[in-house]
Design an enzyme around this catalytic site. Structure first.
Site, PDB file in Angstrom:
ATOM      1  N   CYS A 270       3.762  -9.717  -3.111  1.00 53.38           N
ATOM      2  CA  CYS A 270       2.638 -10.594  -3.419  1.00 53.38           C
ATOM      3  C   CYS A 270       1.782 -10.710  -2.158  1.00 53.38           C
ATOM      4  CB  CYS A 270       3.136 -11.966  -3.868  1.00 53.38           C
ATOM      5  SG  CYS A 270       1.801 -13.044  -4.399  1.00 53.38           S
ATOM      6  N   LEU A 271       0.819  -9.820  -2.066  1.00 53.27           N
ATOM      7  CA  LEU A 271      -0.119  -9.808  -0.949  1.00 53.27           C
ATOM      8  C   LEU A 271      -1.495  -9.561  -1.563  1.00 53.27           C
ATOM      9  CD1 LEU A 271      -0.432  -9.890   2.157  1.00 53.27           C
ATOM     10  CD2 LEU A 271      -0.101  -7.419   2.165  1.00 53.27           C
TER      11      LEU A 271
END
Length: 188
Positions: free
Chosen positions: A111-112
């Site tokens: 999750c970036l």
């Protein structure tokens, strides 16, 4: 009238040309990636490897060894698969090392934001490396992929720190899931 070819048509032509022994021109994505890689100024705790050979740059690995923070002492392997539409399309990045982290799930998805909705063609591989480094320095429990890790981080920070430290150093089971030690160049 100028006719523009789709990426798929170009890939088919390049594959056919390669099969016939003709030289294949590099795609715009390969040229841009080559530039990005040549300009990489990796910190001492980050290394890059091209498992398919240095001339096959569209797939590579980055090993990140945090030298501070909760994940200090660990070694985390990431695979990068760069699409031919790069830099308009972001690379597909996976964490191969199984890690107890609120922003990395058990399948290695990360999750970036710059790997998804905030990707822009002006970003580079360097920006992704720094983004990954930041995730290990400052995990974000407000935008989790591993909801259990995020909940523990928010509700019991001291326990979260102990669990992360133990999982990185020796490996441990957390919620029925085993996380092997992330020391050295081992991945799990």
């Amino acid at each position: 009238m100028i006719r523009l070819f789709s990426v798929r048509e170009k890939q088919k032509k390049d594959a056919a040309a390669a099969a016939n022994g003709k030289t294949v021109k590099q795609s715009a994505g390969e040229l841009r990636l080559q530039k990005d890689i040549s300009e990489l100024d990796l910190p001492k705790n980050v290394s890059i490897r091209f498992p398919n050979g240095n001339d096959k740059i569209m797939n590579f690995e980055i090993t990140l060894k945090p030298d501070e923070g909760l994940y200090k002492g660990g070694a985390f392997l990431f695979t990068f698969a760069v699409p031919t539409g790069y830099p308009h399309d972001p690379p597909k990045v996976k964490c191969v090392t199984k890690v107890y982290h609120p922003n990395i799930d058990l399948e290695g998805n990360i999750c970036l934001n710059i790997l998804r909705e905030d990707w822009k063609p002006v970003l580079s591989i360097s920006a992704i490396v720094y983004g990954l480094t930041y995730l290990f320095l400052s995990p974000n429990a407000d935008d989790p992929l591993n909801k259990e890790a995020a909940a523990m981080m928010q509700q019991s920070p001291a326990q979260f720190e102990r669990v992360v430290s133990q999982s990185v150093a020796r490996g441990c089971s957390i919620g029925g899931e085993f996380f092997p030690a992330a020391r050295g160049d081992r991945s799990g």
